[in-house]
Design an enzyme around this catalytic site. Structure first.
Site, short mmCIF file in Angstrom:
data_model
loop_
_atom_site.label_atom_id
_atom_site.label_comp_id
_atom_site.label_asym_id
_atom_site.label_seq_id
_atom_site.Cartn_x
_atom_site.Cartn_y
_atom_site.Cartn_z
CE LYS A 22 4.46 24.36 4.09
NZ LYS A 22 4.87 24.20 5.50
CG ASN A 23 7.46 26.87 5.47
OD1 ASN A 23 6.32 26.48 5.76
ND2 ASN A 23 8.45 26.03 5.24
NE ARG A 93 6.14 20.75 14.38
CZ ARG A 93 6.25 20.27 15.63
NH1 ARG A 93 5.63 19.18 15.93
NH2 ARG A 93 6.97 20.87 16.52
CB CYS A 117 5.40 15.60 12.53
SG CYS A 117 6.86 16.24 11.74
NE ARG A 122 9.10 19.84 12.81
CZ ARG A 122 8.42 20.34 11.77
NH1 ARG A 122 7.59 19.56 11.11
NH2 ARG A 122 8.55 21.59 11.42
CG ASP A 309 11.76 22.42 4.26
OD1 ASP A 309 11.27 23.52 4.57
OD2 ASP A 309 11.90 21.47 5.07
CB ILE A 331 17.46 20.10 9.86
CG1 ILE A 331 18.47 20.94 9.06
CG2 ILE A 331 16.45 20.98 10.59
CD1 ILE A 331 19.19 22.01 9.86
NE ARG A 401 0.23 19.83 6.49
CZ ARG A 401 0.85 19.66 7.65
NH1 ARG A 401 1.19 18.45 8.04
NH2 ARG A 401 1.14 20.70 8.41
#
Ligand code: EPZ
Length: 431
Positions: A22-23, A93, A117, A122, A309, A331, A401
């Protein structure tokens, strides 16, 4: 709103295939805006965020064809507007990734400023500061970021990020790919998704060197052409399924993954007693070691260290490890929402500030819990798979998502998991 119903206690056995990242697919799709020619992307995961990104491209005027579900042929020839509206940005975002390419190619962009979020405030101040260093004017007008390149084209510059930022690095890489002259990014993010994006832009005729290292050099070019590219596997999905095998005491073969992209995670899990064998460059065999799990501490940091993550999924696993593990999140300032839900499932976790202490080994019990963000929802699914009894997870739209067909993938290896859809129209009702 959809929910998951999970009956725990099944050891997962079998084979799972990993989807595209996804990223990486998100910035790669944004990069198609850099050219008027057709860019073909393969292995695009079929998840909500990519559907939103596709919609954003189409709203801007690009055509997006999908000859196959996971292949996108994008032609950004007739871009009619340079605006990513609030309606879209508030749902995702990553829409801010349109800023760099629009500014680079058209000299202007308007993107709704993303709010905070669940996991943190962020801000995107580092993105905007870098655009100004590339010669853009940036202003905030009624909640929208309005950026312009007064000379019609950006100019290369030396940029040092005060903090490592993934999408910041990606946005600046895209903006400077068409800038006049050379840009050097210092303290750049080194995530594999950055390398993947650079590989795509170089296939489009870009001149990027050093992606994947803290110093990236970009020689701007006049124009970029079309290209064809395959998105890398999702390293976070891979890590999530490694934990699924370990937490259920099962045995999984994980295929179509890229082990070298999550070495820090694999090392830590091996340390804690998970047996992980690299069958070949794209497959792993995972099982829980005979001696069970031992508590090990983690601190989340930018790549190549332990990724934030994977923090929530790792916390769920540590509830099944002997001893106390300390989980430090450096983070995002608010990424322990899953901890209190795990406590509802009888986990013993205390946390303050950015540090949590997980007291293992505890017997988890099924409960009604609520997902708060993408990775938190993954950790609740993992906990439910090993808990006794039934767990109902609310708000699973978060997991849709970023995880493709997770109910089908887990069901195929023995999990007792079903989606309870409250509205028959939702696409996922078919699962
Ligand atoms: C990317 O988010 C990922 N999202 C996130 O994955 C991931 O958690 C994060 O990188 C860190 O690895 C995508 O790639 C779409 P950052 P990003 O900018 O780029 C601060 C998931 O679960 N910061 O690297 O938004 C920021 O607040 C998601 O798939 C500023 O202060 O993260 C954070 O504390 C969640 N100013 C830190 O830097 C800025 O201008 C790192 O954020 C930018 C960032």
């Amino acid at each position: 709103m959809d929910k998951f119903l999970i009956r725990g206690g099944q050891s997962l056995k079998g084979t799972i295939e990993i989807s595209g990242a996804k990223n990486s697919a998100l910035p790669c799709l944004a990069a198609t805006l850099l050219s008027a020619e057709t860019v073909t992307l393969h292995n695009v995961p079929y998840v909500k965020d990519l559907i939103t990104q596709r919609r954003l491209l189409e709203d801007l005027g690009a055509t997006v064809l999908t000859p196959e579900l996971r292949t996108h042929k994008v032609t950004a020839k007739n871009i009619g507007t340079f605006e990513a509206p609030y309606e879209l940005v508030k749902t995702m975002r990553a829409s801010v990734l349109a800023l760099g390419p629009l500014l680079a190619r058209f000299g202007r962009a308007k993107v709704s400023l993303p709010g905070g979020c669940a996991i943190g405030t962020r801000p995107i101040d580092l993105h905007l500061k870098a655009f100004e260093q590339l010669g853009a004017t940036v202003s905030l007008e009624s909640g929208d970021v309005v950026a312009r390149a007064p000379k019609g084209r950006l100019t290369g510059a030396e940029i040092s990020f005060e903090k490592v930022t993934v999408t910041g690095t990606e946005n600046v890489m895209m903006a400077s790919a068409l800038a006049k002259g050379k840009t050097v990014i210092h303290n750049a993010a080194c995530e594999p998704e950055i390398e993947d994006l650079a590989e795509l832009i170089n296939k489009m005729g870009g001149r990027i060197k050093g992606a994947g290292t803290p110093t990236i050099e970009i020689e701007g070019v006049e124009a970029l052409s079309g290209a064809e590219h395959t998105i890398i596997p999702d390293r976070i999905e891979t890590g999530t399924f490694i934990v699924a095998a370990a937490i259920t005491g099962g045995e999984l073969e994980i295929r179509k993954c890229e082990p070298k992209h999550l070495q820090a995670v694999i090392e830590k899990l091996r340390d804690s007693g998970v047996e992980i064998e690299e069958l070949n460059q794209s497959s792993l065999l995972v099982k829980c070691g005979a001696k069970g799990l031992t508590a090990k501490d983690i601190t989340t940091e930018p790549h190549p260290h332990f990724p934030t993550d994977m923090q929530a999924q790792y916390m769920a696993l540590m509830t099944q490890a002997e001893g106390i593990s300390v989980v430090k999140e450096t983070i995002f300032e608010n990424r322990f929402m899953h901890a209190s839900e795990l406590v509802r499932m009888s986990a013993k976790i205390d946390f303050s500030g950015n540090t949590a202490r997980v007291h293992g080994k505890t017997r988890l019990t099924g409960a009604r819990v609520q997902a708060s963000d993408l990775r938190a929802s993954a950790s609740l699914v993992l906990a439910a798979l090993c808990a006794s009894g039934e767990t109902v997870i609310d708000r699973v739209y978060h997991i849709d998502r970023g995880y493709e067909n997770i109910v089908r993938k887990l069901g195929a290896v023995g999990a007792k998991i079903e989606r309870i859809s409250e509205s028959p129209t939702t696409a996922a009702a078919t699962e």
